[in-house]
Write a protein that holds these residues in place. Sequence first.
Motif, PDB file in Angstrom:
ATOM      1  N   PRO A 131      89.760  30.052  56.851  1.00  0.00           N
ATOM      2  CA  PRO A 131      89.085  30.829  55.807  1.00  0.00           C
ATOM      3  C   PRO A 131      87.571  30.743  55.950  1.00  0.00           C
ATOM      4  O   PRO A 131      87.054  29.786  56.531  1.00  0.00           O
ATOM      5  CB  PRO A 131      89.543  30.147  54.512  1.00  0.00           C
ATOM      6  N   GLY A 132      86.868  31.724  55.410  1.00  0.00           N
ATOM      7  CA  GLY A 132      85.399  31.722  55.444  1.00  0.00           C
ATOM      8  C   GLY A 132      84.887  31.643  56.870  1.00  0.00           C
ATOM      9  O   GLY A 132      85.448  32.249  57.796  1.00  0.00           O
ATOM     10  N   GLY A 156      90.935  33.758  54.709  1.00  0.00           N
ATOM     11  CA  GLY A 156      90.728  33.919  53.269  1.00  0.00           C
ATOM     12  C   GLY A 156      89.244  34.033  52.963  1.00  0.00           C
ATOM     13  O   GLY A 156      88.414  33.423  53.649  1.00  0.00           O
ATOM     14  N   CYS A 157      88.917  34.836  51.969  1.00  0.00           N
ATOM     15  CA  CYS A 157      87.524  34.934  51.520  1.00  0.00           C
ATOM     16  C   CYS A 157      87.536  35.332  50.054  1.00  0.00           C
ATOM     17  O   CYS A 157      88.600  35.454  49.452  1.00  0.00           O
ATOM     18  CB  CYS A 157      86.761  35.940  52.375  1.00  0.00           C
ATOM     19  N   ARG A 158      86.345  35.536  49.468  1.00  0.00           N
ATOM     20  CA  ARG A 158      86.311  35.836  48.031  1.00  0.00           C
ATOM     21  C   ARG A 158      86.616  37.311  47.734  1.00  0.00           C
ATOM     22  O   ARG A 158      87.465  37.612  46.915  1.00  0.00           O
ATOM     23  CB  ARG A 158      84.950  35.472  47.468  1.00  0.00           C
ATOM     24  N   SER A 175      90.177  35.492  47.176  1.00  0.00           N
ATOM     25  CA  SER A 175      90.331  34.562  46.059  1.00  0.00           C
ATOM     26  C   SER A 175      89.718  35.058  44.763  1.00  0.00           C
ATOM     27  O   SER A 175      90.084  34.605  43.696  1.00  0.00           O
ATOM     28  CB  SER A 175      89.731  33.212  46.429  1.00  0.00           C
ATOM     29  N   ARG A 176      88.774  35.993  44.834  1.00  0.00           N
ATOM     30  CA  ARG A 176      88.105  36.382  43.587  1.00  0.00           C
ATOM     31  C   ARG A 176      88.134  37.877  43.295  1.00  0.00           C
ATOM     32  O   ARG A 176      87.400  38.335  42.427  1.00  0.00           O
ATOM     33  CB  ARG A 176      86.663  35.874  43.596  1.00  0.00           C
ATOM     34  N   TYR A 179      94.829  31.733  48.219  1.00  0.00           N
ATOM     35  CA  TYR A 179      94.247  30.927  49.292  1.00  0.00           C
ATOM     36  C   TYR A 179      95.139  30.952  50.538  1.00  0.00           C
ATOM     37  O   TYR A 179      96.339  31.239  50.433  1.00  0.00           O
ATOM     38  CB  TYR A 179      94.090  29.475  48.836  1.00  0.00           C
ATOM     39  N   VAL A 180      94.562  30.555  51.664  1.00  0.00           N
ATOM     40  CA  VAL A 180      95.321  30.587  52.928  1.00  0.00           C
ATOM     41  C   VAL A 180      96.634  29.824  52.843  1.00  0.00           C
ATOM     42  O   VAL A 180      97.657  30.272  53.383  1.00  0.00           O
ATOM     43  CB  VAL A 180      94.478  30.036  54.114  1.00  0.00           C
ATOM     44  N   GLN A 181      96.638  28.702  52.126  1.00  0.00           N
ATOM     45  CA  GLN A 181      97.869  27.898  52.085  1.00  0.00           C
ATOM     46  C   GLN A 181      98.974  28.619  51.320  1.00  0.00           C
ATOM     47  O   GLN A 181     100.158  28.408  51.587  1.00  0.00           O
ATOM     48  CB  GLN A 181      97.625  26.489  51.537  1.00  0.00           C
ATOM     49  N   ASN A 227      88.547  20.167  50.772  1.00  0.00           N
ATOM     50  CA  ASN A 227      89.580  20.811  49.951  1.00  0.00           C
ATOM     51  C   ASN A 227      90.592  21.568  50.800  1.00  0.00           C
ATOM     52  O   ASN A 227      91.772  21.272  50.785  1.00  0.00           O
ATOM     53  CB  ASN A 227      88.923  21.772  48.949  1.00  0.00           C
ATOM     54  N   MET A 228      90.088  22.553  51.574  1.00  0.00           N
ATOM     55  CA  MET A 228      91.002  23.454  52.256  1.00  0.00           C
ATOM     56  C   MET A 228      91.927  22.705  53.225  1.00  0.00           C
ATOM     57  O   MET A 228      93.150  22.822  53.156  1.00  0.00           O
ATOM     58  CB  MET A 228      90.193  24.537  52.984  1.00  0.00           C
ATOM     59  N   ASP A 240      94.482  20.627  51.492  1.00  0.00           N
ATOM     60  CA  ASP A 240      95.516  21.423  50.820  1.00  0.00           C
ATOM     61  C   ASP A 240      96.458  22.069  51.834  1.00  0.00           C
ATOM     62  O   ASP A 240      97.664  22.163  51.603  1.00  0.00           O
ATOM     63  CB  ASP A 240      94.871  22.513  49.945  1.00  0.00           C
TER      64      ASP A 240
HETATM   65  P1  2AM Z   1      86.747  30.280  46.229  1.00  0.00           P
HETATM   66  O1  2AM Z   1      85.354  30.185  46.720  1.00  0.00           O
HETATM   67  O2  2AM Z   1      87.033  31.506  45.435  1.00  0.00           O
HETATM   68  O3  2AM Z   1      87.249  29.039  45.552  1.00  0.00           O
HETATM   69  C1  2AM Z   1      86.305  30.777  52.007  1.00  0.00           C
HETATM   70  O4  2AM Z   1      85.373  29.896  51.494  1.00  0.00           O
HETATM   71  C2  2AM Z   1      87.472  30.923  51.056  1.00  0.00           C
HETATM   72  O5  2AM Z   1      88.149  29.671  50.915  1.00  0.00           O
HETATM   73  C3  2AM Z   1      87.049  31.367  49.665  1.00  0.00           C
HETATM   74  O6  2AM Z   1      87.860  32.428  49.300  1.00  0.00           O
HETATM   75  C4  2AM Z   1      87.317  30.149  48.830  1.00  0.00           C
HETATM   76  O7  2AM Z   1      87.681  30.436  47.522  1.00  0.00           O
HETATM   77  C5  2AM Z   1      88.513  29.565  49.560  1.00  0.00           C
HETATM   78  N1  2AM Z   1      88.857  28.212  49.131  1.00  0.00           N
HETATM   79  C6  2AM Z   1      88.231  27.395  48.250  1.00  0.00           C
HETATM   80  N2  2AM Z   1      88.907  26.237  48.087  1.00  0.00           N
HETATM   81  C7  2AM Z   1      89.991  26.321  48.867  1.00  0.00           C
HETATM   82  C8  2AM Z   1      91.074  25.447  49.123  1.00  0.00           C
HETATM   83  N3  2AM Z   1      91.163  24.255  48.550  1.00  0.00           N
HETATM   84  N4  2AM Z   1      92.011  25.847  49.990  1.00  0.00           N
HETATM   85  C9  2AM Z   1      91.931  27.066  50.582  1.00  0.00           C
HETATM   86  N5  2AM Z   1      90.948  27.938  50.375  1.00  0.00           N
HETATM   87  C10 2AM Z   1      89.981  27.565  49.536  1.00  0.00           C
END
Ligand code: 2AM
Length: 681
Positions: free
Chosen positions: A524-525, A558-560, A589-590, A607-609, A638-639, A642
């Motif tokens: 993601p990102g 994944g992205c916002r 995500s948003r 989210y990707v997971q 976090n990512m 998770d």
């Molecule tokens: P968010 O900023 O809306 O929380 C790239 O940064 C993407 O990863 C964004 O869409 C972000 O979402 C998302 N992201 C944030 N926390 C994450 C997590 N714990 N697992 C997977 N993706 C996450």
Amino acid sequence: MPCDVKPRFVILYGSQKGQAQSIAEGIAEEAEEHGLVADLSCLSQNDMYNLEKEHAPVVFIVSTTGEGEPPDNALRFVRSIKKKTLSNDHYKHLSYALLALGDTNYANFCNCGKTIENRLKQLGAKQFYATGYADDGIGLELVVDPWLEGLWAAIKGTLSNMASDNASDSAKPDVQFNLLSITDHQNCEAVAPNTQKGDAGVPHVELAASLTRSVPPLSESTLNVPVLPPPYLDISLQEGDTSEQMTGPPNKDSLHEVPISKAVQLTRGDSVKTALLLELDISVSMAYQPGDSFDVFCPNRPAEVDELLCRLGHQNQRNHQVIISLRKDTKKKGAVVPPHIPEKVSLLFLLSWCLEIRSVPKKAFLRALVEHTADGAQRRRLQELCSKQGAADYNLYVRDAGLGVLELLRAFPSCSPPLGLLVEHLPRLQPRPYSAASSCLRHPGKLRFVFSVVNFPACSGRPAGRRGLCTGWLFDLINPGLVFPGKAESSGCPALPKIHVRLRPSSSFRPPSDPSVPFIMVGPGTGVAPFIGFLQQRENERQNNPKAAFGETWLFFGCRHKDGDYLFREELEGFVSSGALSQLKVCFSRDPREDEESVTSAAQPRYVQHNLLLHRRHVTDILLRQNGYLYVCGDAKNMAKDVNETLMEMIKTELEVDQLDAMKTLAGLREEKRYLQDIWG
Ligand code: 2AM
């Protein structure tokens, strides 16, 4: 043994970034107070110690780098103790204690320490003090401080046992101690937040209130702050410019100075982090493979350097040459002038390119600052912050807030440390690593990378507005020549500057060597970066060998917002059309959701997971039945955690096994290097 000879101990360290080294040095410093003499060397200096013949207790301080590897200067030692030809009584004389440093955000926590410990035990060594496992993810101090506290009693106990043994065996050599340490890699961008020039004039009284709040009178003994000896470095300034005008980082031996050939903003709008793509012209310098990363060398921010120079009272001596030597009266055997500082260096260069001025001051540094603080209340607060009683405040206001020395000096205006103290306590300015986001099969002679400009939130002691050191620097460098989304590149762009980089080849983060093996990418990102390189390479291979068998490729991105930070959208969709990418799974995500209740809804995973979970049959089939690979790139905190949890759940469901077996399956995949991570944070 003559009665006036102090028991001696040897300190050996290996260091990537200096954390374990500074712990080892701290132990060496304290040795005298305990009536001992320390011998400090690096683990790689194998002519300085001989563990095989060592009859004295040995303390190892060992940390871990990358995916569980030893730091560079411990590699040879680890290899040497792994030799199968060593007998199981090889270290029968050795008594050891071990402190392992690691970071649970990365795979194989404290692996190097564990490897050394297991092997020492197999080779007959005896442990004299329980092993400490310190986690940089939550703060090394939580384990390091109590471990160090108990260490001396353990050493003395072992020493007295040995002394009584010696008394009954006069032929044995003098009792000694040894301390071995190895230091690890840390991700850099996040460790050292700091403020920008505009912040310098802001009154900090309010902001720093919680940092400097006055404390009730506490006696020195309650605070338990040892008085430190004066710094072991002598620093003098010689008037006049340095002979050489130094630009760029010191020690340029393995570095390349390369031009930036293109700079493109990949994101739109304010609701997403600004992500940029930079292209470097490396045609005459280096060659790389998708999956490799490279270091970017950046200086400290001029505004911060200037403020620090003023604060230290050297504002008019920026170009004076700094001369650093060891104090004549230093008795510390292992003391050396920091090797990362060149012999002839201007004060400006020292603070701009050699020292990590945004690094979070360790407690030992705070302790040393106490001596240079005039105001009683401020002294007491500093003392408290580095005492046991102030541990929670230190963690909250200093460590977690990521305050640097500059913010501390702002918060404690009566503190006026000498330059030598900074040279002694600030670590080396580290380059920042980035992953290659291209393949030179697609872009010959070019290396691309992407990054988001880091913005640090405000906290006590620091107003909002500070950007990441390297990402902020790169952004300012390229800003005039930046191409914006949807705008054609004009040939009249201002020329882009050059930067210093160094290649960091990856040992394992590469597409499978056999193209018929399927693989899954989770990024993601800006974590998508290395996969752009993987897919450019795959597309090229497919064009050149249309008849070859190619395994499936899946990308989870994944992205916002679909219209904000869907990085490389066109290119990714192009990979799907060409067949280089079999499955592209994207989530936002948003963006407004139809189904707020269920984050794993088939229509809109967040989210990707969640997307992985939706496709668990395919994912587990590729991984567990087709011997495929899984790559994860991006945020570690976090990512990646998770995603790991989700994988565990998927394996439990698909294989109908319990938690332990699922963990073993994942560990097996890591071991086979089929579950690979390139993560940071
Ligand atoms: P968010 O900023 O809306 O929380 C790239 O940064 C993407 O990863 C964004 O869409 C972000 O979402 C998302 N992201 C944030 N926390 C994450 C997590 N714990 N697992 C997977 N993706 C996450």
